[in-house]
Scaffold this motif. Sequence first.
Motif, PDB file in Angstrom:
ATOM      1  N   MET A   1       0.852  -1.174   0.000  1.00  0.00           N
ATOM      2  CA  MET A   1       0.000   0.000   0.000  1.00  0.00           C
ATOM      3  C   MET A   1       0.894   1.231   0.000  1.00  0.00           C
ATOM      4  N   LYS A   2       0.548   2.201  -0.840  1.00  0.00           N
ATOM      5  CA  LYS A   2       1.309   3.435  -0.934  1.00  0.00           C
ATOM      6  C   LYS A   2       0.335   4.590  -1.060  1.00  0.00           C
ATOM      7  N   GLU A   3       0.573   5.666  -0.300  1.00  0.00           N
ATOM      8  CA  GLU A   3      -0.244   6.861  -0.409  1.00  0.00           C
ATOM      9  C   GLU A   3       0.344   7.752  -1.503  1.00  0.00           C
ATOM     10  N   VAL A   4      -0.525   8.266  -2.377  1.00  0.00           N
ATOM     11  CA  VAL A   4      -0.087   9.078  -3.515  1.00  0.00           C
ATOM     12  C   VAL A   4      -0.807  10.419  -3.469  1.00  0.00           C
ATOM     13  N   ASP A   5      -0.046  11.508  -3.524  1.00  0.00           N
ATOM     14  CA  ASP A   5      -0.618  12.853  -3.583  1.00  0.00           C
ATOM     15  C   ASP A   5      -0.818  13.193  -5.054  1.00  0.00           C
ATOM     16  N   THR A   6      -2.065  13.336  -5.505  1.00  0.00           N
ATOM     17  CA  THR A   6      -2.341  13.590  -6.922  1.00  0.00           C
ATOM     18  C   THR A   6      -2.373  15.072  -7.273  1.00  0.00           C
ATOM     19  N   TYR A   7      -2.094  15.926  -6.287  1.00  0.00           N
ATOM     20  CA  TYR A   7      -2.105  17.367  -6.556  1.00  0.00           C
ATOM     21  C   TYR A   7      -0.894  17.767  -7.396  1.00  0.00           C
ATOM     22  N   ALA A   8      -1.127  18.674  -8.334  1.00  0.00           N
ATOM     23  CA  ALA A   8      -0.055  19.299  -9.106  1.00  0.00           C
ATOM     24  C   ALA A   8      -0.512  20.707  -9.449  1.00  0.00           C
ATOM     25  N   PRO A   9       0.369  21.694  -9.335  1.00  0.00           N
ATOM     26  CA  PRO A   9      -0.033  23.051  -9.723  1.00  0.00           C
ATOM     27  C   PRO A   9      -0.276  23.100 -11.228  1.00  0.00           C
ATOM     28  N   HIS A  16      -7.581  24.867 -14.028  1.00  0.00           N
ATOM     29  CA  HIS A  16      -7.285  24.431 -12.673  1.00  0.00           C
ATOM     30  C   HIS A  16      -6.833  22.987 -12.612  1.00  0.00           C
ATOM     31  N   SER A  17      -6.629  22.359 -13.750  1.00  0.00           N
ATOM     32  CA  SER A  17      -6.285  20.944 -13.744  1.00  0.00           C
ATOM     33  C   SER A  17      -5.070  20.681 -14.611  1.00  0.00           C
ATOM     34  N   THR A  18      -4.373  19.628 -14.270  1.00  0.00           N
ATOM     35  CA  THR A  18      -3.285  19.106 -15.073  1.00  0.00           C
ATOM     36  C   THR A  18      -3.729  17.726 -15.533  1.00  0.00           C
ATOM     37  N   PHE A  19      -3.581  17.429 -16.823  1.00  0.00           N
ATOM     38  CA  PHE A  19      -4.104  16.199 -17.379  1.00  0.00           C
ATOM     39  C   PHE A  19      -3.003  15.206 -17.708  1.00  0.00           C
ATOM     40  N   GLN A  20      -3.354  13.950 -17.705  1.00  0.00           N
ATOM     41  CA  GLN A  20      -2.496  12.840 -18.111  1.00  0.00           C
ATOM     42  C   GLN A  20      -1.188  12.806 -17.343  1.00  0.00           C
ATOM     43  N   VAL A  21      -1.280  12.919 -16.049  1.00  0.00           N
ATOM     44  CA  VAL A  21      -0.103  12.844 -15.194  1.00  0.00           C
ATOM     45  C   VAL A  21       0.004  11.419 -14.669  1.00  0.00           C
ATOM     46  N   GLU A  22       1.199  10.880 -14.728  1.00  0.00           N
ATOM     47  CA  GLU A  22       1.426   9.552 -14.147  1.00  0.00           C
ATOM     48  C   GLU A  22       1.612   9.731 -12.650  1.00  0.00           C
ATOM     49  N   HIS A  23       0.749   9.108 -11.864  1.00  0.00           N
ATOM     50  CA  HIS A  23       0.811   9.242 -10.408  1.00  0.00           C
ATOM     51  C   HIS A  23       1.476   8.058  -9.733  1.00  0.00           C
ATOM     52  N   PHE A  24       1.487   6.929 -10.384  1.00  0.00           N
ATOM     53  CA  PHE A  24       2.028   5.724  -9.763  1.00  0.00           C
ATOM     54  C   PHE A  24       2.533   4.806 -10.856  1.00  0.00           C
ATOM     55  N   VAL A  40      -9.777   6.188  -2.381  1.00  0.00           N
ATOM     56  CA  VAL A  40      -9.847   7.619  -2.094  1.00  0.00           C
ATOM     57  C   VAL A  40      -9.902   7.777  -0.575  1.00  0.00           C
ATOM     58  N   THR A  41      -8.917   8.512  -0.033  1.00  0.00           N
ATOM     59  CA  THR A  41      -8.820   8.654   1.428  1.00  0.00           C
ATOM     60  C   THR A  41      -9.575   9.859   1.959  1.00  0.00           C
ATOM     61  N   GLY A  42      -9.887  10.817   1.084  1.00  0.00           N
ATOM     62  CA  GLY A  42     -10.530  12.050   1.537  1.00  0.00           C
ATOM     63  C   GLY A  42      -9.529  13.102   1.983  1.00  0.00           C
ATOM     64  N   GLN A  43      -8.265  12.725   2.061  1.00  0.00           N
ATOM     65  CA  GLN A  43      -7.222  13.685   2.412  1.00  0.00           C
ATOM     66  C   GLN A  43      -6.857  14.479   1.170  1.00  0.00           C
ATOM     67  N   GLN A  44      -6.250  15.667   1.386  1.00  0.00           N
ATOM     68  CA  GLN A  44      -5.842  16.469   0.241  1.00  0.00           C
ATOM     69  C   GLN A  44      -4.589  17.253   0.572  1.00  0.00           C
ATOM     70  N   ASP A  45      -3.875  17.611  -0.477  1.00  0.00           N
ATOM     71  CA  ASP A  45      -2.706  18.482  -0.353  1.00  0.00           C
ATOM     72  C   ASP A  45      -3.201  19.838   0.130  1.00  0.00           C
ATOM     73  N   PRO A  46      -2.466  20.515   0.999  1.00  0.00           N
ATOM     74  CA  PRO A  46      -2.916  21.829   1.488  1.00  0.00           C
ATOM     75  C   PRO A  46      -3.173  22.850   0.378  1.00  0.00           C
ATOM     76  N   ALA A  47      -2.505  22.699  -0.762  1.00  0.00           N
ATOM     77  CA  ALA A  47      -2.691  23.647  -1.868  1.00  0.00           C
ATOM     78  C   ALA A  47      -3.878  23.284  -2.759  1.00  0.00           C
ATOM     79  N   ALA A  48      -4.458  22.096  -2.589  1.00  0.00           N
ATOM     80  CA  ALA A  48      -5.563  21.654  -3.440  1.00  0.00           C
ATOM     81  C   ALA A  48      -6.867  22.327  -3.038  1.00  0.00           C
ATOM     82  N   LEU A  49      -7.749  22.526  -4.027  1.00  0.00           N
ATOM     83  CA  LEU A  49      -9.053  23.123  -3.766  1.00  0.00           C
ATOM     84  C   LEU A  49     -10.028  22.114  -3.148  1.00  0.00           C
ATOM     85  N   ARG A  50      -9.872  20.830  -3.487  1.00  0.00           N
ATOM     86  CA  ARG A  50     -10.762  19.793  -2.966  1.00  0.00           C
ATOM     87  C   ARG A  50     -10.047  18.446  -3.056  1.00  0.00           C
TER      88      ARG A  50
END
Length: 191
Positions: A1-9, A16-24, A40-50
Amino acid sequence: MKEVDTYAPSPDPAHHSTFQVEHFKATGLADTSHTLTIEVTGQQDPAALRATVVVDAFDVITSGPRRQETDPAIIYTAGWLQGNRDHPYSEGTAALSTVPGDQAAFTFTGTSVSWIGYRGPQAGIARVILDGNVVADSLDMYAPKDASQNTVFTLPGLAAGSHTLTIEVTGSKNTASTGAAIVVDAFDVTP
């Protein structure tokens, strides 16, 4: 199990979105069945909107190597535009040409090869050549809707050994097509 932050500026302030990013990416897996679970954990990066998670696609490499369009085993003539990002291509980019006579020659060792390309409303007609012999003189890439990362041509049952598959731009197109583009995204090879 690995936690992945999917946020990207966003690279573009208007979007407001970045497309086709490899997350894992998992490599070195045994050649057997595997299960990948996205939770989906419900957690978010502090810079993310949701806390939103979007799953767009999974790239699974088949047995035998996939050679991207940037592989040095592919030799392009001068008219090819490389690094093209106008559609969701394998690994993000593809090579494209509309210049009649342009060729992409891929040298490989194997018993089967598949050309991964694009079919769509702007696509043209290609000629496919194996080891100097035309195997498809007028391969029509036209489709009414965009279809990226498609296996557009496969040659199975080849003699074991080295081969050269050449994709040639004819400059011709289906009467319904708005262009004559030919795209080389990747090649899948079976040893």
